[in-house]
Design a protein around this motif. Structure first.
Motif, PDB file in Angstrom:
ATOM      1  N   LYS A   1      21.945  -4.481  76.762  1.00 19.92           N
ATOM      2  CA  LYS A   1      22.977  -5.500  76.912  1.00 19.92           C
ATOM      3  C   LYS A   1      24.291  -5.018  76.305  1.00 19.92           C
ATOM      4  O   LYS A   1      25.364  -5.195  76.877  1.00 19.92           O
ATOM      5  CB  LYS A   1      22.550  -6.806  76.214  1.00 19.92           C
ATOM      6  CG  LYS A   1      23.478  -7.974  76.515  1.00 19.92           C
ATOM      7  CD  LYS A   1      23.129  -9.208  75.706  1.00 19.92           C
ATOM      8  CE  LYS A   1      21.824  -9.807  76.129  1.00 19.92           C
ATOM      9  NZ  LYS A   1      21.534 -11.076  75.437  1.00 19.92           N
TER      10      LYS A   1
ATOM     11  N   LYS B   1      16.204  -4.446  74.904  1.00 21.37           N
ATOM     12  CA  LYS B   1      17.040  -5.301  75.755  1.00 21.37           C
ATOM     13  C   LYS B   1      18.399  -5.555  75.110  1.00 21.37           C
ATOM     14  O   LYS B   1      19.402  -5.622  75.805  1.00 21.37           O
ATOM     15  CB  LYS B   1      16.307  -6.603  76.057  1.00 21.37           C
ATOM     16  CG  LYS B   1      15.122  -6.375  76.998  1.00 21.37           C
ATOM     17  CD  LYS B   1      14.348  -7.614  77.258  1.00 21.37           C
ATOM     18  CE  LYS B   1      15.052  -8.390  78.328  1.00 21.37           C
ATOM     19  NZ  LYS B   1      14.280  -9.561  78.778  1.00 21.37           N
ATOM     20  N   GLU B   2      18.443  -5.663  73.783  1.00 22.40           N
ATOM     21  CA  GLU B   2      19.725  -5.837  73.107  1.00 22.40           C
ATOM     22  C   GLU B   2      20.596  -4.598  73.256  1.00 22.40           C
ATOM     23  O   GLU B   2      21.800  -4.702  73.472  1.00 22.40           O
ATOM     24  CB  GLU B   2      19.513  -6.173  71.633  1.00 22.40           C
ATOM     25  CG  GLU B   2      18.996  -7.576  71.410  1.00 22.40           C
ATOM     26  CD  GLU B   2      18.568  -7.867  69.978  1.00 22.40           C
ATOM     27  OE1 GLU B   2      18.712  -6.983  69.095  1.00 22.40           O
ATOM     28  OE2 GLU B   2      18.094  -8.982  69.741  1.00 22.40           O
TER      29      GLU B   2
ATOM     30  N   ARG C   1      26.212  -2.540  78.501  1.00 24.69           N
ATOM     31  CA  ARG C   1      26.819  -3.086  79.743  1.00 24.69           C
ATOM     32  C   ARG C   1      28.163  -3.626  79.513  1.00 24.69           C
ATOM     33  O   ARG C   1      28.957  -3.814  78.937  1.00 24.69           O
ATOM     34  CB  ARG C   1      25.941  -4.211  80.299  1.00 24.69           C
ATOM     35  CG  ARG C   1      24.676  -3.676  80.905  1.00 24.69           C
ATOM     36  CD  ARG C   1      23.899  -4.768  81.535  1.00 24.69           C
ATOM     37  NE  ARG C   1      22.641  -4.219  82.027  1.00 24.69           N
ATOM     38  CZ  ARG C   1      21.644  -4.951  82.408  1.00 24.69           C
ATOM     39  NH1 ARG C   1      21.708  -6.242  82.390  1.00 24.69           N
ATOM     40  NH2 ARG C   1      20.543  -4.398  82.853  1.00 24.69           N
TER      41      ARG C   1
ATOM     42  N   GLU D   1      13.128  -6.470  83.658  1.00 24.10           N
ATOM     43  CA  GLU D   1      14.259  -5.558  83.490  1.00 24.10           C
ATOM     44  C   GLU D   1      13.983  -4.420  82.509  1.00 24.10           C
ATOM     45  O   GLU D   1      14.887  -3.671  82.169  1.00 24.10           O
ATOM     46  CB  GLU D   1      15.525  -6.319  83.075  1.00 24.10           C
ATOM     47  CG  GLU D   1      15.934  -7.396  84.062  1.00 24.10           C
ATOM     48  CD  GLU D   1      17.063  -8.265  83.529  1.00 24.10           C
ATOM     49  OE1 GLU D   1      17.759  -7.853  82.592  1.00 24.10           O
ATOM     50  OE2 GLU D   1      17.237  -9.356  84.072  1.00 24.10           O
TER      51      GLU D   1
END
Length: 191
Positions: A188, A184-185, A191, A120
């Motif tokens: 996240k 990635k944090e 989103r 991702e």
């Protein structure tokens, strides 16, 4: 990196050999075709070592000068051998540029981050992360992970010890792991 990438010129072995012979004989169209076919690939390879676009441009130009003035010394060994040879020249030129301006900058890095999954994370984001590594870490990382060089080979190329190569690779991986985790944090949270 496997040889699969080195065999992607779009030419058969015979067509590649003929293109090479035409270029050796001074055919400007053949020289231009070699440049057009391989400049993008070589520019992308160069960008992995040198994040500054001016350095990339200079090294790419110097590499093509060496390539075209050394065509007579190249020993064609089949499909992909021309691309591999040109890549080797470019990597050596990139390393030469890095050695010219070698400097020691202390880097603070965090403890090991385990279990980092790159799924991702877009490839271009990872590429930018690699470009953002400190010069020595980035160089060792690229040579080890992307050029399949051993720590012994890296030590010889860069004039460092094998343990320094291993240490810089470890630190590069830790910095990348932290950067991937932070990315990635952030994704996240959005989103």
């Amino acid at each position: 990196m496997g040889t699969g990438l080195l065999r992607d010129s779009g030419l058969s072995a015979e067509a590649e050999r003929q293109l090479l012979e035409r270029a050796r004989n001074g055919d400007r169209v053949a020289v231009r075709e070699i440049y057009d076919r391989f400049s993008g690939y070589l520019a992308a390879t160069c960008a992995r070592f040198l994040p500054d676009p001016r350095d990339q441009k200079d090294v790419l130009q110097e590499s093509f000068v060496k390539i075209f003035t050394s065509l007579d010394s190249f020993d064609f060994r089949g499909e992909g051998s021309l691309k591999a040879w040109m890549r080797r020249i470019l990597v050596n030129e990139s390393l030469k540029t890095l050695r010219k301006r070698r400097r020691s900058v202390p880097i603070v890095f965090e403890d090991e981050v385990r279990d980092v999954d790159v799924a991702e994370v877009p490839a271009e984001v990872i590429h930018k992360m690699i470009q953002g590594l400190p010069e020595g870490y980035r160089t060792v990382f690229n040579l080890y992970a992307l050029e399949d060089k051993s720590h012994k080979e890296i030590a010889g190329l860069l004039g460092i010890t094998e343990s320094t190569s291993a240490s810089q690779l470890y630190r590069a991986r830790m910095i990348l792991a932290r950067m991937i985790k932070e990315y990635k944090e952030k994704v996240k949270i959005k989103r």
